[in-house]
Write a protein that holds these residues in place. Structure first.
Motif, PDB file in Angstrom:
ATOM      1  N   UNK A  71       0.806  -1.219   0.000  1.00  0.00           N
ATOM      2  CA  UNK A  71       0.000   0.000   0.000  1.00  0.00           C
ATOM      3  C   UNK A  71       0.845   1.278   0.000  1.00  0.00           C
ATOM      4  N   UNK A  72       2.150   1.131   0.162  1.00  0.00           N
ATOM      5  CA  UNK A  72       3.027   2.294   0.105  1.00  0.00           C
ATOM      6  C   UNK A  72       3.610   2.666   1.457  1.00  0.00           C
ATOM      7  N   UNK A  73       4.612   3.566   1.488  1.00  0.00           N
ATOM      8  CA  UNK A  73       5.333   3.902   2.719  1.00  0.00           C
ATOM      9  C   UNK A  73       4.446   4.415   3.858  1.00  0.00           C
ATOM     10  N   UNK A  74       3.444   5.241   3.518  1.00  0.00           N
ATOM     11  CA  UNK A  74       2.597   5.796   4.584  1.00  0.00           C
ATOM     12  C   UNK A  74       1.863   4.681   5.323  1.00  0.00           C
ATOM     13  N   UNK A  75       1.266   3.772   4.580  1.00  0.00           N
ATOM     14  CA  UNK A  75       0.532   2.684   5.232  1.00  0.00           C
ATOM     15  C   UNK A  75       1.473   1.612   5.751  1.00  0.00           C
ATOM     16  N   UNK A  76       2.664   1.491   5.189  1.00  0.00           N
ATOM     17  CA  UNK A  76       3.660   0.587   5.766  1.00  0.00           C
ATOM     18  C   UNK A  76       3.996   1.048   7.177  1.00  0.00           C
ATOM     19  N   UNK A  77       4.229   2.346   7.322  1.00  0.00           N
ATOM     20  CA  UNK A  77       4.487   2.907   8.652  1.00  0.00           C
ATOM     21  C   UNK A  77       3.357   2.578   9.614  1.00  0.00           C
ATOM     22  N   UNK A  78       2.124   2.740   9.151  1.00  0.00           N
ATOM     23  CA  UNK A  78       0.971   2.512  10.025  1.00  0.00           C
ATOM     24  C   UNK A  78       0.823   1.043  10.386  1.00  0.00           C
ATOM     25  N   UNK A  79       1.036   0.158   9.400  1.00  0.00           N
ATOM     26  CA  UNK A  79       0.838  -1.276   9.631  1.00  0.00           C
ATOM     27  C   UNK A  79       1.961  -1.891  10.452  1.00  0.00           C
ATOM     28  N   UNK A  80       3.110  -1.234  10.526  1.00  0.00           N
ATOM     29  CA  UNK A  80       4.249  -1.837  11.224  1.00  0.00           C
ATOM     30  C   UNK A  80       3.977  -2.076  12.703  1.00  0.00           C
ATOM     31  N   UNK A  81       3.256  -1.167  13.353  1.00  0.00           N
ATOM     32  CA  UNK A  81       3.071  -1.290  14.795  1.00  0.00           C
ATOM     33  C   UNK A  81       2.417  -2.615  15.189  1.00  0.00           C
ATOM     34  N   UNK A  82       1.271  -2.991  14.614  1.00  0.00           N
ATOM     35  CA  UNK A  82       0.710  -4.288  15.007  1.00  0.00           C
ATOM     36  C   UNK A  82       1.614  -5.459  14.631  1.00  0.00           C
ATOM     37  N   UNK A  83       2.310  -5.362  13.498  1.00  0.00           N
ATOM     38  CA  UNK A  83       3.216  -6.443  13.116  1.00  0.00           C
ATOM     39  C   UNK A  83       4.317  -6.636  14.146  1.00  0.00           C
ATOM     40  N   UNK A  84       4.983  -5.538  14.531  1.00  0.00           N
ATOM     41  CA  UNK A  84       6.135  -5.691  15.425  1.00  0.00           C
ATOM     42  C   UNK A  84       5.716  -5.950  16.865  1.00  0.00           C
TER      43      UNK A  84
END
Length: 710
Positions: free
Chosen positions: A250-263
């Protein structure tokens, strides 16, 4: 010891470890084994001390105010929406303060807030401002925010668990957390099993809560999906949403957002079940995802704002604070990550934050290593990607991005082979980003504006080629999702950094090839940005190539006569209806230049065409009755023909000193840019610099000699 005994012993140890951890709190970012060390670190390491003081100040402020848990009624940015966000933030701050200070008042605050929620939660219907029955939350207008609320709240509960009476824990779990788990997994079954960032937040909330409450069945469904067959769930999300390089579709902006639940979920899995080796999964994919997120930012800390992106978002956001701390402490201590942590100016008060703060205090940080690279997209790395070219130190770096990636689902924009250019810590040729005022309730409830579809996603809103005033794939997500550009060539040499990609499906009968390079030339302080956009077709078309720019227009090779009144829109549809046509000029020759002044530095773009050329000066704002669109200006190269090549060279030169009122090198050094030849096999351009003729040649079918510059 025979094999059976080994298996029994290993199984017993694994079960015992899980059971023991389930009874030990805190157990997530801050663990019981390290509480004493973190307490000591707060008094020893400046960044950890500063970070804790910020948390404690927030906690003390929360304790000084009455507890308010309102019945949900407002959309994004409204009073109840913001209050519930404030509540989970306050609970986590107070819970952290409890662990570090040992003062019971902080745990009591968290307990009282949770009991208040527990007394009301089951009475709340779906949110009255929900956009749909399938995705509405109970606490917030969309269930995504409910998932976020739970991820923060369960961390707070874990931190105060041992400070709460058993009877209160029973009430909180049975009246709040268990109903939440059921709502997330049953009422939001489709979201829970969706391969999407909403699904990630949902299952991470469920999985982390399952660990803290010792409800293993919820952990298993979170990791493997509702059917526990691995086709959905956490591991499937990692497999399908990220490329082998760690790029999120989805791109860098949503990558940033999705990272928190992943990590965060990975951290919980690693703490409770280290045997799963989650940080090793898919060749350390999560570590790559964190690094890739940082590599898709510029040196001003902002993310490259492709697709639906809020342009002010930086890697200082909480998601990357978690990500950087965990990447450094739990995966691999790469010392350039400490530079990012230093610029973030905070750490999570946690086991990981302790290690980061300690190593920063020990002077181990080195400048972050921004790289020239091609980041592959797609689960198998076969769906194009992002070409990023960089030159110069972090303090004054040129960066070029070519978007040759997949569509990015519903958040994607229709800008195949779009270009972004940065220099001197600022945007030169920017991306518009999303048409949205995040959480500003008076602007469409804080959600995406209608203009996000009518303008921001359309091709003309980007530095990308438009054919016949229509957007790529006619702005339809379905067809766009089925295909991706192809990388033709990538090279990272000290004096010649190149990315070249092809898009053959965006238009029915047009093949586009864009080749962009940063080229160092003797006698010039900064590399040249040489950009060649080629379109091949059997039919005649109108070709428009906009260059959206920041700064002020200060020089042109042609006279400008801007309209004094009676402005008209550039077109009727596909984003053109939102552009004012300020001026246009049909050039007598097939070449020209536009000069800009941006942040006290000059940028001259020399351009040439192999067909007769018209230059249009446009600005954003037409047909915008609610004034939703953000200001922007562009010069647009426009031509007609079957095949079309636009060649440009952007030269960085000179500057101004407003304090001392001096100007240096205001005029460019390059002249006589010419397209010598352009066809399916080869494009050749030449230009003159300080009395010398240079030739830049692209050999489309020769990968061994793709670019020749002499």
């Amino acid at each position: 010891m025979n094999y059976l005994k080994k298996v029994v012993l290993v199984s017993f140890c694994a079960f015992f470890s899980i059971s023991l951890m389930a009874q030990t709190h805190p157990s997530l970012m801050l663990t019981k084994a390290n509480v004493a060390a973190v307490r000591k670190g707060v008094t020893t390491y400046p960044l950890l001390r500063q970070s804790y003081q910020t948390v404690k100040n927030a906690a003390d402020k929360a304790l000084a105010e009455p507890i308010v848990v309102p019945v949900p009624k407002d959309g994004g940015g409204g009073y109840t929406h913001e209050q519930h966000k404030k509540n989970y933030s306050n609970m986590l701050s107070a819970a952290t303060a409890y662990q570090i200070s040992g003062q019971k008042k902080y745990a009591d605050y968290v307990k009282n807030v949770l009991l208040n929620y527990a007394s009301q939660y089951e009475k709340w219907p779906l949110h009255p401002k929900r956009k749909s029955e399938d995705d509405g939350g109970r606490i917030f207008w969309q269930s995504l925010n409910d998932f976020v609320w739970q991820i923060y709240t369960i961390q707070a509960y874990d931190l105060v668990y041992d400070g709460l009476p058993a009877a209160d824990r029973k009430t909180i779990e049975e009246k709040l957390f268990v109903p939440i788990l059921k709502f997330f997994t049953e009422d939001r079954y489709e979201v829970f099993n969706k391969i999407h960032n909403h699904g990630t937040w949902n299952l991470a909330a469920v999985g982390i809560t399952g660990y803290v409450l010792n409800k293993k069945e919820y952990v298993e469904t979170a990791i493997k999906g509702s059917k526990k067959d691995g086709k959905t769930g956490y591991l499937a999300q990692i497999d399908q949403l990220f490329s082998p390089d760690g790029y999120y579709m989805e791109g860098p902006y949503y990558q940033r957002y999705a990272l928190l639940p992943f990590v965060l979920f990975a951290k919980a899995i690693n703490n409770y079940e280290p045997s799963r080796k989650i940080f090793e999964y898919r060749d350390k994919l999560l570590s790559k995802a964190i690094q890739t997120s940082l590599q898709t930012s510029y040196t001003d800390k902002t993310f490259f704002p492709i697709n639906d992106a809020i342009k002010d978002k930086t890697y200082e956001s909480i998601e990357l604070v978690y990500g950087v701390d965990l990447a450094y402490a739990d995966i691999k201590p790469e010392v350039d990550l400490l530079d990012i942590a230093k610029q973030q100016n905070r750490v999570i008060v946690s086991d990981a934050g302790l290690k980061v703060a300690a190593d920063l205090a020990a002077g181990k940080a080195v400048p972050f290593k921004y790289q020239t690279l091609f980041i592959k997209d797609g689960a198998k790395g076969e769906d194009g990607g992002l070409g990023i070219l960089r030159s110069g130190a972090n303090t004054d770096q040129q960066a070029v991005l070519i978007k040759a990636a997949s569509q990015g689902m519903g958040h994607g924009h229709f800008d195949r082979l779009g270009l972004l250019f940065y220099d001197n810590t600022t945007e030169i040729f920017p991306d518009y980003g999303a048409a949205r005022f995040l959480n500003i309730d008076t602007k469409n409830g804080g959600g995406y504006l209608p203009e996000n579809n009518t303008y921001a996603k359309q091709t003309v809103a980007h530095n990308a080629l438009v054919v016949d005033e229509t957007s790529h794939f006619n702005a339809k997500v379905g067809p766009a999702d089925k295909t991706s550009p192809n990388l033709l060539y990538f090279s990272n040499q000290p004096n010649l950094k190149i990315v070249s990609a092809k898009e053959a499906k965006a238009y029915a009968d047009v093949t586009m090839i864009r080749t962009s390079a940063l080229v160092k030339v003797d006698g010039l302080e900064k590399p040249l940005l040489i950009d060649v956009m080629q379109a091949l077709s059997a039919k005649n078309h109108q070709y428009d190539l906009p260059f959206w720019y920041k700064g002020q227009l200060v020089n042109t090779s042609f006279p400008i006569k801007a309209k004094a009144d009676g402005l008209t829109a550039l077109g009727n549809n596909n984003g053109y209806q939102h552009l004012w046509l300020n001026a246009s000029n049909k050039l007598d020759v097939k070449a020209g230049l536009v000069g800009l002044l941006n942040k006290n530095r000059f940028y001259t773009t020399h351009f040439a065409s192999d067909n007769p050329l018209e230059v249009k000066l446009v600005s954003i704002g037409a047909n915008d009755p609610e004034m939703n669109l953000v200001d922007g200006k562009a010069f647009m190269l426009s031509s007609n023909g079957q095949n079309q090549t636009f060649a440009s060279i952007t030269e960085t030169h000179g500057g101004t000193d407003p304090i001392n009122e001096t100007v240096s090198s205001a005029l460019p050094s390059i002249s006589e840019l010419t397209i010598v030849k352009s066809d399916a096999q080869q494009t050749v351009v030449s230009f003159k610099l300080k009395g010398k003729i240079y030739t830049y040649q692209i050999n489309y079918n020769d990968k061994q000699n793709y670019i020749s510059f002499k």
